[in-house]
Design a protein around this motif. Structure first.
Motif, PDB file in Angstrom:
ATOM      1  N   MET A   1      41.294  43.910 -34.211  1.00 17.68           N
ATOM      2  CA  MET A   1      41.475  45.012 -33.269  1.00 17.68           C
ATOM      3  C   MET A   1      41.995  44.515 -31.922  1.00 17.68           C
ATOM      4  SD  MET A   1      38.744  47.976 -32.277  1.00 17.68           S
ATOM      5  CE  MET A   1      37.718  47.038 -31.171  1.00 17.68           C
ATOM      6  N   PHE A   2      41.455  43.366 -31.474  1.00 20.17           N
ATOM      7  CA  PHE A   2      41.873  42.795 -30.204  1.00 20.17           C
ATOM      8  C   PHE A   2      42.890  41.681 -30.444  1.00 20.17           C
ATOM      9  CE2 PHE A   2      37.735  44.584 -29.219  1.00 20.17           C
ATOM     10  CZ  PHE A   2      37.938  45.172 -27.985  1.00 20.17           C
ATOM     11  N   GLY A   3      44.055  41.793 -29.795  1.00 23.81           N
ATOM     12  CA  GLY A   3      45.034  40.716 -29.839  1.00 23.81           C
ATOM     13  C   GLY A   3      44.808  39.772 -28.676  1.00 23.81           C
ATOM     14  N   THR A   4      45.834  39.010 -28.308  1.00 25.02           N
ATOM     15  CA  THR A   4      45.694  38.061 -27.207  1.00 25.02           C
ATOM     16  C   THR A   4      45.562  38.763 -25.867  1.00 25.02           C
ATOM     17  OG1 THR A   4      48.111  37.913 -27.064  1.00 25.02           O
ATOM     18  CG2 THR A   4      46.984  36.246 -28.373  1.00 25.02           C
ATOM     19  N   SER A   5      45.909  40.047 -25.805  1.00 21.31           N
ATOM     20  CA  SER A   5      45.805  40.795 -24.547  1.00 21.31           C
ATOM     21  C   SER A   5      45.034  42.092 -24.735  1.00 21.31           C
ATOM     22  CB  SER A   5      47.208  41.086 -23.984  1.00 21.31           C
ATOM     23  OG  SER A   5      47.874  39.897 -23.643  1.00 21.31           O
ATOM     24  N   GLY A   6      43.969  42.056 -25.528  1.00 23.44           N
ATOM     25  CA  GLY A   6      43.149  43.232 -25.741  1.00 23.44           C
ATOM     26  C   GLY A   6      43.718  44.139 -26.815  1.00 23.44           C
ATOM     27  N   VAL A   7      43.249  45.385 -26.823  1.00 26.99           N
ATOM     28  CA  VAL A   7      43.779  46.400 -27.729  1.00 26.99           C
ATOM     29  C   VAL A   7      45.082  46.911 -27.140  1.00 26.99           C
ATOM     30  CG1 VAL A   7      43.361  48.657 -28.768  1.00 26.99           C
ATOM     31  CG2 VAL A   7      41.460  47.077 -28.426  1.00 26.99           C
ATOM     32  N   ARG A   8      46.110  47.036 -27.973  1.00 28.42           N
ATOM     33  CA  ARG A   8      47.389  47.518 -27.449  1.00 28.42           C
ATOM     34  C   ARG A   8      48.223  48.082 -28.580  1.00 28.42           C
ATOM     35  NH1 ARG A   8      50.633  43.452 -23.625  1.00 28.42           N
ATOM     36  NH2 ARG A   8      48.604  43.535 -22.579  1.00 28.42           N
ATOM     37  N   GLY A   9      48.925  49.209 -28.321  1.00 27.57           N
ATOM     38  CA  GLY A   9      49.790  49.788 -29.329  1.00 27.57           C
ATOM     39  C   GLY A   9      50.152  51.221 -28.989  1.00 27.57           C
TER      40      GLY A   9
ATOM     41  N   ALA B   1      38.871  54.547 -28.030  1.00 24.95           N
ATOM     42  CA  ALA B   1      38.366  54.288 -26.686  1.00 24.95           C
ATOM     43  C   ALA B   1      36.892  54.676 -26.573  1.00 24.95           C
ATOM     44  CB  ALA B   1      39.192  55.062 -25.664  1.00 24.95           C
ATOM     45  N   LEU B   2      36.513  55.806 -27.158  1.00 25.46           N
ATOM     46  CA  LEU B   2      35.114  56.235 -27.165  1.00 25.46           C
ATOM     47  C   LEU B   2      34.227  55.169 -27.803  1.00 25.46           C
ATOM     48  CD1 LEU B   2      33.068  58.658 -26.738  1.00 25.46           C
ATOM     49  CD2 LEU B   2      33.585  59.267 -29.114  1.00 25.46           C
ATOM     50  N   ASP B   3      34.663  54.662 -28.949  1.00 28.26           N
ATOM     51  CA  ASP B   3      33.866  53.676 -29.672  1.00 28.26           C
ATOM     52  C   ASP B   3      33.817  52.335 -28.950  1.00 28.26           C
ATOM     53  OD1 ASP B   3      33.182  55.467 -31.617  1.00 28.26           O
ATOM     54  OD2 ASP B   3      34.575  54.706 -33.133  1.00 28.26           O
ATOM     55  N   VAL B   4      34.900  51.943 -28.295  1.00 26.08           N
ATOM     56  CA  VAL B   4      34.870  50.697 -27.519  1.00 26.08           C
ATOM     57  C   VAL B   4      33.861  50.833 -26.373  1.00 26.08           C
ATOM     58  CG1 VAL B   4      36.183  49.204 -25.959  1.00 26.08           C
ATOM     59  CG2 VAL B   4      37.192  49.931 -28.126  1.00 26.08           C
ATOM     60  N   GLY B   5      33.853  51.988 -25.712  1.00 27.85           N
ATOM     61  CA  GLY B   5      32.860  52.221 -24.666  1.00 27.85           C
ATOM     62  C   GLY B   5      31.443  52.155 -25.212  1.00 27.85           C
ATOM     63  N   ARG B   6      31.209  52.795 -26.339  1.00 32.23           N
ATOM     64  CA  ARG B   6      29.888  52.744 -26.979  1.00 32.23           C
ATOM     65  C   ARG B   6      29.491  51.306 -27.307  1.00 32.23           C
ATOM     66  NH1 ARG B   6      31.054  57.604 -31.363  1.00 32.23           N
ATOM     67  NH2 ARG B   6      30.145  59.354 -30.165  1.00 32.23           N
TER      68      ARG B   6
ATOM     69  N   ASN C   1      35.177  39.570 -27.818  1.00 31.87           N
ATOM     70  CA  ASN C   1      36.014  40.643 -28.373  1.00 31.87           C
ATOM     71  C   ASN C   1      35.658  40.924 -29.819  1.00 31.87           C
ATOM     72  OD1 ASN C   1      37.628  41.424 -26.170  1.00 31.87           O
ATOM     73  ND2 ASN C   1      39.120  39.801 -26.541  1.00 31.87           N
ATOM     74  N   ASP C   2      35.442  39.845 -30.579  1.00 35.63           N
ATOM     75  CA  ASP C   2      35.089  40.019 -31.986  1.00 35.63           C
ATOM     76  C   ASP C   2      33.763  40.761 -32.132  1.00 35.63           C
ATOM     77  OD1 ASP C   2      37.375  38.745 -32.786  1.00 35.63           O
ATOM     78  OD2 ASP C   2      36.402  36.815 -33.216  1.00 35.63           O
ATOM     79  N   ARG C   3      32.831  40.469 -31.238  1.00 36.40           N
ATOM     80  CA  ARG C   3      31.533  41.139 -31.295  1.00 36.40           C
ATOM     81  C   ARG C   3      31.677  42.642 -31.033  1.00 36.40           C
ATOM     82  NH1 ARG C   3      28.709  37.786 -27.852  1.00 36.40           N
ATOM     83  NH2 ARG C   3      28.481  39.291 -26.172  1.00 36.40           N
ATOM     84  N   ILE C   4      32.514  42.988 -30.064  1.00 37.94           N
ATOM     85  CA  ILE C   4      32.762  44.409 -29.783  1.00 37.94           C
ATOM     86  C   ILE C   4      33.435  45.065 -30.983  1.00 37.94           C
ATOM     87  CG2 ILE C   4      33.996  46.025 -28.292  1.00 37.94           C
ATOM     88  CD1 ILE C   4      31.599  44.647 -26.969  1.00 37.94           C
ATOM     89  N   ALA C   5      34.436  44.373 -31.562  1.00 38.09           N
ATOM     90  CA  ALA C   5      35.159  44.926 -32.708  1.00 38.09           C
ATOM     91  C   ALA C   5      34.229  45.145 -33.894  1.00 38.09           C
ATOM     92  CB  ALA C   5      36.308  44.000 -33.100  1.00 38.09           C
ATOM     93  N   GLU C   6      33.341  44.195 -34.141  1.00 38.31           N
ATOM     94  CA  GLU C   6      32.398  44.329 -35.257  1.00 38.31           C
ATOM     95  C   GLU C   6      31.468  45.524 -35.053  1.00 38.31           C
ATOM     96  OE1 GLU C   6      30.524  40.548 -35.345  1.00 38.31           O
ATOM     97  OE2 GLU C   6      32.303  39.509 -36.154  1.00 38.31           O
ATOM     98  N   THR C   7      31.043  45.741 -33.814  1.00 37.01           N
ATOM     99  CA  THR C   7      30.179  46.887 -33.525  1.00 37.01           C
ATOM    100  C   THR C   7      30.918  48.194 -33.748  1.00 37.01           C
ATOM    101  OG1 THR C   7      28.970  45.575 -31.878  1.00 37.01           O
ATOM    102  CG2 THR C   7      28.707  47.964 -31.773  1.00 37.01           C
ATOM    103  N   VAL C   8      32.187  48.232 -33.349  1.00 33.11           N
ATOM    104  CA  VAL C   8      32.999  49.433 -33.572  1.00 33.11           C
ATOM    105  C   VAL C   8      33.169  49.687 -35.067  1.00 33.11           C
ATOM    106  CG1 VAL C   8      35.323  50.397 -33.328  1.00 33.11           C
ATOM    107  CG2 VAL C   8      34.215  49.312 -31.371  1.00 33.11           C
TER     108      VAL C   8
END
Length: 445
Positions: free
Chosen positions: A1-9, A20-25, A116-123
């Motif tokens: 989910m996260f590249g070298t500069s965060g989420v982008r697309g 965005a809601l889930d990243v905040g959560r 970042n990986d920890r946030i992605a896993e939670t999402v």
């Protein structure tokens, strides 16, 4: 989910309000109690920032919203506000249809891969800790409509830490982005400042957001046609800074990196640079008895290395510059102020650039949806054909005449190719070799 500069697309595809809601959560679930939020000028940022705020407060975190500001302005505000983390809604130099989310630590440094990986896993697991009705987080807006609190603090910090000249003429191309703090700081110091594309507009009507030579032709023409001492160019969120000399020539990123590195480092120091950096930087540092230390491509990797003892500076040829004693966020306005001071002291940016040797370097990209598989194919072939192969980031091959690098872009479906040598023919030959390896891997994939 996260590249070298965060989420982008692209908004509505890779980047949505749901995400965005889930990243905040997830960020609040990870233990963050107070978060600073800011965004660039893209219209979609308003929606995404609100969704992030909803997710954060739903899981009990408080939010300080600083509004539409530069990425380094927001990153600096995290510590000033006593917050635990920061979030910038931005796609940086990407085109207008894109947006993104980048997370910052309390030290102003981008989240590392592990976090970042920890946030992605939670999402992905939807493993959120929701607050009860009496635990919902609070939201504080800091002059969001008019803007300015965080920006004024950033500007003051620039003027307090950099001895700005008061008699230079400077053209500042903001690219319709949010880097106004640069123009403000230089103007307050007494410089004659002319701005281009100063109206904030996330559609980037003046020029594409990325500050490349091709995109900055108008700024180059303005500098050449006036008595300006230099031109300064930002991308959409002002984490990048590129430059134009007084003759109207766009300064290559490797040359600018060499000038900054040589200025900041002294005997025994190291400078953190990505693996696609020119030999020019290593040679410039050798003049002051300093060394380079290579990192994967991406400002987060450069910042991580710059945070270590003995590293005086970090930078990327794309325009990200990090002064670790001041901030671990790439700070385009800080770079602009430092460069202006350097030009004032030395008298001419053109002379500084002309004094550097020229090493032919070739760069290009090949579109590839399966970019990682393509790079793996190149690695297999390169390991069979060459002895000196590094896999720090992609595949870097050293030869007697120079080097080439093949790596997957961290933000786009591209395979990037770089080749450099001390002679033009050798650089061309190395580039064609690398391109052939990529073409063969694309066909196989």
């Amino acid at each position: 989910m996260f590249g070298t500069s965060g989420v982008r697309g692209p908004v509505g595809e890779a980047v949505t309000a749901d995400l965005a809601l889930d990243v905040g959560r997830a960020l609040a679930t990870d233990g963050v109690e107070t978060v600073v939020i800011g965004r660039d000028a893209r219209d979609s940022g308003r929606m995404l920032a609100r969704a992030l705020t909803a997710g954060l407060t739903e899981c009990g975190a408080d939010v300080v919203d600083v509004g539409v500001e530069a990425t380094p302005t927001v990153a600096r505000a995290v510590a000033r506000e006593g917050a635990d983390a920061g979030v910038v809604v931005t796609a940086s130099h990407n085109p207008a249809p894109d947006n993104g989310i980048k997370l910052w630590t309390a030290s102003g440094r981008a989240f590392d891969e592990e976090r970042n990986d920890r946030i992605a896993e939670t999402v992905e697991a939807a493993a959120f800790d929701f607050a009860g009705h009496d635990g919902i987080g609070a939201v504080e807006e800091r002059d969001v409509v008019a803007g300015g609190d965080a920006r004024r603090a950033h500007e003051r910090a620039l003027r307090e830490t950099v001895s700005l000249p008061g008699d230079l003429s400077v053209v500042v191309d903001l690219g319709n982005g949010v880097g106004r703090v640069t123009a403000d700081a230089l103007h307050e110091a007494g410089c004659d400042v002319e701005t281009l594309n100063g109206q904030r507009d996330g559609r980037f009507p003046g020029r594409p957001s990325e500050p490349t030579a091709a995109n900055c032709e108008t700024a180059c023409e303005v500098v050449a046609a006036t008595d300006a001492d230099l031109g300064l160019v930002h991308d959409g969120d002002a984490d990048r800074l590129m430059a134009i000399d007084e003759r109207g020539r766009f300064v290559a990123g490797d040359a600018l990196l060499a000038l900054f590195a040589r200025r900041e480092a002294s005997g025994g120091d190291r400078v953190a640079v990505p693996v696609d950096t020119s030999l020019l930087v290593a040679d410039a540092l050798a003049e002051v008895d300093a060394d380079v230390t290579y990192t994967p491509v991406g400002d987060a990797y450069v910042a991580a290395e710059a945070a270590k003892s003995g590293v005086a500076f970090g930078g990327e040829p794309s325009g990200a510059w990090i002064w670790p004693e001041r901030t671990l966020c790439p700070d385009g306005p800080l770079a602009a102020c430092v460069l202006t001071t350097l030009v004032d002291a030395e008298g001419s940016l053109a002379a500084l650039v002309d004094d550097l040797p020229e090493y032919p370097i070739r760069r290009d990209s090949v579109r590839a949806e399966a970019k990682e598989a393509v790079v793996e194919g190149v690695a297999a072939a390169a390991n069979e054909e060459y002895d000196d192969v590094s896999t720090l980031d992609g595949i870097r091959v050293e030869t007697e005449t120079g080097w080439f690098l093949v790596r997957a872009s961290g933000t786009e479906p591209l395979v990037r190719i770089t080749a450099e040598a001390r002679e033009a023919d050798d650089a061309d030959a190395l580039f064609e070799t690398a391109r052939d390896l990529v073409d063969r891997a694309v066909e196989t994939v």
